[in-house]
Design a protein around this motif. Structure first.
Motif, PDB file in Angstrom:
ATOM      1  N   LYS A 153       0.844  -1.212   0.000  1.00  0.00           N
ATOM      2  CA  LYS A 153       0.000   0.000   0.000  1.00  0.00           C
ATOM      3  C   LYS A 153       0.875   1.256   0.000  1.00  0.00           C
ATOM      4  O   LYS A 153       0.587   2.224  -0.701  1.00  0.00           O
ATOM      5  N   ARG A 154       1.944   1.220   0.765  1.00  0.00           N
ATOM      6  CA  ARG A 154       2.863   2.368   0.825  1.00  0.00           C
ATOM      7  C   ARG A 154       3.579   2.536  -0.515  1.00  0.00           C
ATOM      8  O   ARG A 154       3.764   3.657  -0.995  1.00  0.00           O
ATOM      9  N   VAL A 155       3.967   1.425  -1.130  1.00  0.00           N
ATOM     10  CA  VAL A 155       4.611   1.480  -2.452  1.00  0.00           C
ATOM     11  C   VAL A 155       3.664   2.118  -3.460  1.00  0.00           C
ATOM     12  O   VAL A 155       4.057   2.993  -4.240  1.00  0.00           O
ATOM     13  N   GLN A 156       2.387   1.711  -3.424  1.00  0.00           N
ATOM     14  CA  GLN A 156       1.411   2.278  -4.358  1.00  0.00           C
ATOM     15  C   GLN A 156       1.229   3.774  -4.142  1.00  0.00           C
ATOM     16  O   GLN A 156       1.172   4.545  -5.106  1.00  0.00           O
ATOM     17  N   ALA A 157       1.166   4.198  -2.875  1.00  0.00           N
ATOM     18  CA  ALA A 157       0.981   5.625  -2.580  1.00  0.00           C
ATOM     19  C   ALA A 157       2.196   6.438  -3.032  1.00  0.00           C
ATOM     20  O   ALA A 157       2.047   7.489  -3.681  1.00  0.00           O
ATOM     21  N   LEU A 158       3.385   5.959  -2.707  1.00  0.00           N
ATOM     22  CA  LEU A 158       4.602   6.679  -3.108  1.00  0.00           C
ATOM     23  C   LEU A 158       4.802   6.660  -4.619  1.00  0.00           C
ATOM     24  O   LEU A 158       5.287   7.634  -5.205  1.00  0.00           O
ATOM     25  N   SER A 180       2.415   6.646  -6.872  1.00  0.00           N
ATOM     26  CA  SER A 180       1.486   7.643  -7.434  1.00  0.00           C
ATOM     27  C   SER A 180       2.009   9.055  -7.279  1.00  0.00           C
ATOM     28  O   SER A 180       1.794   9.905  -8.141  1.00  0.00           O
ATOM     29  N   GLN A 181       2.710   9.317  -6.176  1.00  0.00           N
ATOM     30  CA  GLN A 181       3.285  10.647  -5.971  1.00  0.00           C
ATOM     31  C   GLN A 181       4.489  10.878  -6.884  1.00  0.00           C
ATOM     32  O   GLN A 181       4.662  11.970  -7.422  1.00  0.00           O
ATOM     33  N   HIS A 182       5.296   9.845  -7.060  1.00  0.00           N
ATOM     34  CA  HIS A 182       6.528   9.987  -7.848  1.00  0.00           C
ATOM     35  C   HIS A 182       6.250   9.971  -9.351  1.00  0.00           C
ATOM     36  O   HIS A 182       6.809  10.759 -10.108  1.00  0.00           O
ATOM     37  N   PHE A 183       5.369   9.062  -9.794  1.00  0.00           N
ATOM     38  CA  PHE A 183       4.992   8.952 -11.211  1.00  0.00           C
ATOM     39  C   PHE A 183       3.522   9.334 -11.332  1.00  0.00           C
ATOM     40  O   PHE A 183       2.654   8.485 -11.525  1.00  0.00           O
ATOM     41  N   PHE A 184       3.240  10.617 -11.241  1.00  0.00           N
ATOM     42  CA  PHE A 184       1.855  11.077 -11.175  1.00  0.00           C
ATOM     43  C   PHE A 184       1.070  10.871 -12.465  1.00  0.00           C
ATOM     44  O   PHE A 184      -0.149  10.884 -12.458  1.00  0.00           O
ATOM     45  N   ASN A 185       1.737  10.640 -13.582  1.00  0.00           N
ATOM     46  CA  ASN A 185       1.036  10.434 -14.853  1.00  0.00           C
ATOM     47  C   ASN A 185       0.810   8.954 -15.159  1.00  0.00           C
ATOM     48  O   ASN A 185       0.391   8.603 -16.251  1.00  0.00           O
ATOM     49  N   ARG A 186       1.082   8.081 -14.196  1.00  0.00           N
ATOM     50  CA  ARG A 186       0.974   6.630 -14.415  1.00  0.00           C
ATOM     51  C   ARG A 186       0.211   6.012 -13.252  1.00  0.00           C
ATOM     52  O   ARG A 186       0.426   6.393 -12.104  1.00  0.00           O
ATOM     53  N   ARG A 187      -0.677   5.068 -13.550  1.00  0.00           N
ATOM     54  CA  ARG A 187      -1.380   4.351 -12.488  1.00  0.00           C
ATOM     55  C   ARG A 187      -0.382   3.534 -11.680  1.00  0.00           C
ATOM     56  O   ARG A 187       0.561   2.966 -12.239  1.00  0.00           O
ATOM     57  N   PRO A 222       1.145   0.378  -9.710  1.00  0.00           N
ATOM     58  CA  PRO A 222       1.021  -1.054  -9.988  1.00  0.00           C
ATOM     59  C   PRO A 222       0.158  -1.748  -8.931  1.00  0.00           C
ATOM     60  O   PRO A 222       0.078  -1.297  -7.785  1.00  0.00           O
ATOM     61  N   CYS A 223      -0.457  -2.835  -9.330  1.00  0.00           N
ATOM     62  CA  CYS A 223      -1.283  -3.582  -8.387  1.00  0.00           C
ATOM     63  C   CYS A 223      -0.382  -4.346  -7.415  1.00  0.00           C
ATOM     64  O   CYS A 223       0.827  -4.480  -7.617  1.00  0.00           O
ATOM     65  N   THR A 224      -0.985  -4.836  -6.358  1.00  0.00           N
ATOM     66  CA  THR A 224      -0.257  -5.546  -5.309  1.00  0.00           C
ATOM     67  C   THR A 224       0.515  -6.731  -5.872  1.00  0.00           C
ATOM     68  O   THR A 224       1.670  -6.969  -5.510  1.00  0.00           O
ATOM     69  N   ASP A 225      -0.118  -7.460  -6.781  1.00  0.00           N
ATOM     70  CA  ASP A 225       0.518  -8.634  -7.376  1.00  0.00           C
ATOM     71  C   ASP A 225       1.791  -8.262  -8.142  1.00  0.00           C
ATOM     72  O   ASP A 225       2.807  -8.944  -8.052  1.00  0.00           O
ATOM     73  N   THR A 226       1.752  -7.162  -8.867  1.00  0.00           N
ATOM     74  CA  THR A 226       2.923  -6.705  -9.624  1.00  0.00           C
ATOM     75  C   THR A 226       4.058  -6.324  -8.684  1.00  0.00           C
ATOM     76  O   THR A 226       5.223  -6.648  -8.949  1.00  0.00           O
ATOM     77  N   ILE A 227       3.721  -5.672  -7.604  1.00  0.00           N
ATOM     78  CA  ILE A 227       4.741  -5.293  -6.623  1.00  0.00           C
ATOM     79  C   ILE A 227       5.383  -6.537  -6.026  1.00  0.00           C
ATOM     80  O   ILE A 227       6.613  -6.644  -5.955  1.00  0.00           O
ATOM     81  N   TRP A 228       4.559  -7.503  -5.634  1.00  0.00           N
ATOM     82  CA  TRP A 228       5.073  -8.754  -5.058  1.00  0.00           C
ATOM     83  C   TRP A 228       5.971  -9.486  -6.050  1.00  0.00           C
ATOM     84  O   TRP A 228       7.046  -9.959  -5.684  1.00  0.00           O
ATOM     85  N   LYS A 229       5.512  -9.597  -7.284  1.00  0.00           N
ATOM     86  CA  LYS A 229       6.287 -10.331  -8.290  1.00  0.00           C
ATOM     87  C   LYS A 229       7.645  -9.684  -8.544  1.00  0.00           C
ATOM     88  O   LYS A 229       8.661 -10.361  -8.639  1.00  0.00           O
ATOM     89  N   ASN A 230       7.665  -8.356  -8.659  1.00  0.00           N
ATOM     90  CA  ASN A 230       8.941  -7.661  -8.888  1.00  0.00           C
ATOM     91  C   ASN A 230       9.862  -7.780  -7.683  1.00  0.00           C
ATOM     92  O   ASN A 230      11.069  -8.010  -7.840  1.00  0.00           O
ATOM     93  N   ALA A 231       9.318  -7.652  -6.488  1.00  0.00           N
ATOM     94  CA  ALA A 231      10.137  -7.754  -5.280  1.00  0.00           C
ATOM     95  C   ALA A 231      10.679  -9.173  -5.108  1.00  0.00           C
ATOM     96  O   ALA A 231      11.870  -9.363  -4.815  1.00  0.00           O
ATOM     97  N   ASN A 232       9.832 -10.178  -5.306  1.00  0.00           N
ATOM     98  CA  ASN A 232      10.272 -11.573  -5.174  1.00  0.00           C
ATOM     99  C   ASN A 232      11.308 -11.933  -6.229  1.00  0.00           C
ATOM    100  O   ASN A 232      12.284 -12.619  -5.935  1.00  0.00           O
ATOM    101  N   LYS A 233      11.091 -11.468  -7.448  1.00  0.00           N
ATOM    102  CA  LYS A 233      12.048 -11.756  -8.513  1.00  0.00           C
ATOM    103  C   LYS A 233      13.406 -11.132  -8.186  1.00  0.00           C
ATOM    104  O   LYS A 233      14.445 -11.751  -8.391  1.00  0.00           O
TER     105      LYS A 233
END
Length: 122
Positions: free
Chosen positions: A22-27, A29-36, A38-49
């Motif tokens: 949730k914190r990653v999503q909030a930050l 959105s603030q950093h890349f304000f012109n882009r949605r 990522p969903c929770t699953d995308t964050i998990w997959k990138n972090a795990n990889k």
């Protein structure tokens, strides 16, 4: 839509420091304000990889060893000759003797070559 390299780095480093999707999503959105964000699953997959492989890049991209067969020099030459022999015939009719895969692959080339041929005459 895929994340850019910069966005993947941001997601992974932010997740490592916060351990909160949730914190990653909030930050994000603030950093890349012109882009949605990522969903929770995308964050998990990138972090795990990143944790498992040391990278979030696609390690298999370009490694499939599959040869491209649709567009060879021989086929390009055949298309060029076909257009030179019958420039008055439509592109689709010229494409009929080709397989569907070849026709689709060369459709853009047909348009460019036909355009060049028409403009060379004027």
């Amino acid at each position: 839509m895929q994340l850019t390299k910069e966005q993947r780095v941001f997601v992974v480093t932010t997740w490592i420091s916060t351990r909160s999707t949730k914190r990653v999503q909030a930050l994000f959105s603030q950093h890349f304000f012109n882009r949605r964000s990522p969903c929770t699953d995308t964050i998990w997959k990138n972090a795990n990889k990143y944790q498992q492989e040391g990278t979030s890049r696609n390690l298999y991209k370009g490694r499939s060893e599959r040869k491209r067969t649709a567009r060879s020099e021989e086929k390009v030459e055949n298309v060029r000759n076909l257009l030179l022999q019958t420039p008055q015939v439509s592109i689709r009719r010229n494409g009929l003797p080709l397989t569907m895969s070849s026709f689709n692959s060369f459709y853009g080339a047909f348009l460019r070559i036909k355009f060049i041929l028409l403009h060379q005459k004027t």
